[in-house]
Design an enzyme around this catalytic site. Structure first.
Site, mmCIF file in Angstrom:
data_model
loop_
_atom_site.group_PDB
_atom_site.id
_atom_site.type_symbol
_atom_site.label_atom_id
_atom_site.label_comp_id
_atom_site.label_asym_id
_atom_site.label_seq_id
_atom_site.Cartn_x
_atom_site.Cartn_y
_atom_site.Cartn_z
ATOM 1 N N THR A 81 0.872 -1.183 0.000
ATOM 2 C CA THR A 81 0.000 0.000 0.000
ATOM 3 C C THR A 81 0.904 1.227 0.000
ATOM 4 O O THR A 81 2.055 1.151 0.457
ATOM 5 C CB THR A 81 -0.907 0.048 1.244
ATOM 6 O OG1 THR A 81 -0.067 0.085 2.394
ATOM 7 C CG2 THR A 81 -1.809 -1.162 1.326
ATOM 8 N N GLU B 140 -5.925 -3.186 -1.263
ATOM 9 C CA GLU B 140 -6.376 -4.465 -0.707
ATOM 10 C C GLU B 140 -7.478 -5.118 -1.536
ATOM 11 O O GLU B 140 -7.834 -6.270 -1.309
ATOM 12 C CB GLU B 140 -6.901 -4.258 0.728
ATOM 13 C CG GLU B 140 -5.832 -3.977 1.764
ATOM 14 C CD GLU B 140 -5.426 -2.510 1.846
ATOM 15 O OE1 GLU B 140 -5.715 -1.750 0.899
ATOM 16 O OE2 GLU B 140 -4.813 -2.126 2.857
ATOM 17 N N LYS C 129 -12.433 15.818 14.306
ATOM 18 C CA LYS C 129 -13.376 15.548 15.394
ATOM 19 C C LYS C 129 -13.460 16.781 16.271
ATOM 20 O O LYS C 129 -12.592 17.029 17.095
ATOM 21 C CB LYS C 129 -12.931 14.321 16.194
ATOM 22 C CG LYS C 129 -13.087 13.051 15.381
ATOM 23 C CD LYS C 129 -12.632 11.820 16.130
ATOM 24 C CE LYS C 129 -12.292 10.728 15.122
ATOM 25 N NZ LYS C 129 -10.869 10.446 15.005
ATOM 26 N N TRP D 28 -18.165 14.798 14.095
ATOM 27 C CA TRP D 28 -17.294 14.627 12.932
ATOM 28 C C TRP D 28 -17.548 15.710 11.893
ATOM 29 O O TRP D 28 -18.686 16.016 11.559
ATOM 30 C CB TRP D 28 -17.569 13.283 12.259
ATOM 31 C CG TRP D 28 -17.020 12.118 12.998
ATOM 32 C CD1 TRP D 28 -16.163 12.151 14.055
ATOM 33 C CD2 TRP D 28 -17.288 10.741 12.728
ATOM 34 N NE1 TRP D 28 -15.875 10.873 14.454
ATOM 35 C CE2 TRP D 28 -16.552 9.986 13.665
ATOM 36 C CE3 TRP D 28 -18.060 10.074 11.790
ATOM 37 C CZ2 TRP D 28 -16.566 8.603 13.688
ATOM 38 C CZ3 TRP D 28 -18.081 8.698 11.813
ATOM 39 C CH2 TRP D 28 -17.339 7.969 12.747
#
Ligand code: ADP
Length: 550
Positions: A188, A335, A444, A449
């Protein structure tokens, strides 16, 4: 017949192995004459065919075998997008070995650690990248270095063409890999932490190619000319070399000329019909198209896919409305091999009123075939209402079941077998995914959020803004507050107050950034996405945040 009279049919179909070899056989038998066009290291366009590429791939496989590469061995590539890289994409899996693409934009110490982690036995490298290889070659411990281009006899490496010339075309002296064997491996890009090794089975690559070739996905066929802008070192160029071979599409590879003018010239000259890349590439292309209207004939271009990061609405609309280039948005991850969702509207979606249709199109879309999504928060699985947020989880036929030699900790896979993506998302009643943020990029504020993706998209729709990234700045009272970094378009001006007023028309007051800083450029990751960790570091907010490595 069983006791109760039901007939048992237990040999319904052949055990046909889904391997890269099966893709190669099909391409050679049916599409051998279709073109592969590549810009090689000398800058020249090299024209060849699928038949020649696959014949040479077998020769390369035999040469690797002669060097002692065997089933399961990892062979790295450190190459731009070109025809010899495609040869390696086939040769290494054909041999039962594992293709490990190294990201040439990483730092030498990262490359050394990734190559050591994979225990790469050999590396195939572009001559132009030998100076980069020199920085980490010793630490990586490759047994063989095979050099593409440059001098015929590199001082301490093997010349690619000499190796191939010594081989005839014939069967490989190696057992055929099975569909569950590893075919490829990719680390990744490590946007949010240490790079992790993802291994793809032959089966996963074949099913991913089948799924992305479908009409409801990329919709690639032998009528297409595919330009792989997305690097072949980034999640197998989204599988495009395999999908092009499987479908008989012509493949165009831009080498190292990835600037907007070169990409546009190549697209016009080769009459490219399909292309795919990350938003930052297309932002540059749009700027160039706006600056030189009518200069490039893109009449053959039927789709570009924008994925790998959120596509700003201004980008999608600019390409479509000003230049007639149809855009598909897509979400994916290394992935997942890597394409996860596609924003292709169904007939019901097309029939929606314009505003609703536009909003739907800006979402990441519906999952590809053989892939399932769910979103969970502390209360469990969230309803498909398009508003309740949680962490996105996936499972499917081409999703990694684990990481290569993982570090302790893990936690990316649930007990019931789903992969936790680390992305915060909603799913609506149509089953369409909307990525709101990454867990590590969310702001946050006072326990609530704030979506950095939404703020960035809105900022980039302001006519004076070229690029924008929103990050969390520590705040004594609220924990975190949003900070926007903005790059203005050349010749345009806007003040922080103007931009905040612009955002104020779209978002609640408490979402508005506390600060807008003007910068010359947003730093990029090794795969060309905006790098928030580098941005945080450059603004002295600290590269890492508590609770996350990003
Ligand atoms: P890295 O995690 O290092 O960036 P990947 O290239 O695998 O490596 O990136 C996957 C991530 O990219 C996803 O988890 C998601 O956060 C982001 N991403 C990909 N496509 C989109 C999209 N269409 N919208 C928003 N984010 C996206």
């Amino acid at each position: 017949m069983t006791d109760n009279g039901v007939e048992v049919v237990n040999v319904p179909t052949m055990d046909y192995q889904l391997t890269v070899g099966a893709i190669a056989r099909r391409a050679e038998a049916l599409f051998g004459g279709r073109p592969v066009v590549a810009r090689r290291g000398d800058g020249e366009l090299h024209r060849t065919t699928w038949s020649a590429v696959l014949r040479r791939a077998r020769q390369l496989a035999r040469a690797l075998r002669r060097l002692g590469v065997g089933p399961g061995d990892r062979v790295a590539t450190l190459c731009w997008n070109h025809d010899r890289h495609v040869e390696a994409y086939f040769a290494i899996p054909l041999l039962g070995a594992v293709l490990h693409t190294l990201n040439l934009r990483l730092r030498p110490e990262e490359l050394a650690s990734i190559a050591r982690h994979a225990e790469d036995r050999a590396v195939i490298v572009d001559a132009s990248l030998l100076p980069l290889l020199a920085w980490f070659r010793e630490r990586a411990g490759f047994q063989d270095v095979i050099v593409i281009g440059g001098d015929a006899a590199p001082a301490d490496g093997l010349d690619y063409e000499t190796l191939l010339a010594a081989e005839t075309d014939g069967p490989l002296d190696a057992p055929e890999p099975g569909e569950w064997d590893a075919a490829a491996m990719c680390h990744t890009s490590g946007t949010t932490g240490r790079a992790k090794g993802v291994v793809y089975s032959h089966r996963a690559l074949v099913l991913h190619s089948m799924a992305t070739a479908m009409a409801g996905s990329f919709g690639i066929s032998a009528a297409d000319t595919v330009l792989a802008v997305i690097p072949m070192f980034h999640a197998n160029a989204w599988g495009l070399p395999y999908t092009a071979a499987l479908t008989g599409a012509a493949l165009v590879l831009p080498g190292q000329r990835l600037d907007p003018a070169s990409l546009l010239e190549l697209s016009a000259r080769e009459r490219v019909s399909f292309s795919a890349g990350v938003p930052t590439v297309w932002l540059g292309v749009l700027e160039r198209l706006d600056a030189c209207p009518g200069q490039y004939d893109l009449g053959a271009l039927r789709t570009i896919v924008i994925g790998g990061a959120a596509a700003p609405e201004s980008l999608v609309r600019g390409l479509e409305e000003r230049h007639g280039i149809p855009v598909l948005t897509s979400w994916g991850m290394t992935e997942l091999a890597p394409v996860g969702t596609l924003g292709r509207l169904t007939p019901e979606g097309e029939a929606l009123p314009t505003a609703e249709r536009r909003a739907l199109r800006m979402k990441a879309g519906a999952p590809g075939a053989l892939l399932e999504l769910r979103v969970r928060n502390e209360a469990g699985e969230v309803p498909w209402d398009g508003t309740t947020m949680g962490e996105l989880e996936v499972r499917g036929a081409y999703v990694a079941a684990g990481y290569w030699r993982p570090e302790a900790g893990g936690g990316e896979f649930t007990a019931d077998g789903w992969f936790r993506t680390g992305d915060i998302a909603t799913i609506d009643g149509h089953g369409w995914l909307e990525i709101r943020d990454r867990t590590k990029d969310l702001v946050k504020s006072g326990g609530e959020w704030i979506s950095s993706v939404a703020l960035e998209g809105a900022l980039m729709s302001h006519q004076a803004v070229l690029e924008a990234a929103v990050i969390a700045a520590p705040h004594p009272r609220w924990g975190e507050r949003p900070l926007a970094a903005v790059v203005l378009r050349e010749g345009r001006t806007a003040t922080a107050a103007e931009l905040l007023a612009f955002l104020g028309e779209r978002f609640p007051r408490w979402w508005l950034p506390d600060e807008v800083v003007f910068v010359d450029a947003i730093p990029r990751t090794s795969t060309g996405k905006f790098s928030k960790s580098a941005l945080r570091a450059s603004l002295k907010l600290g590269g890492a945040r508590p609770g996350g490595a990003g």
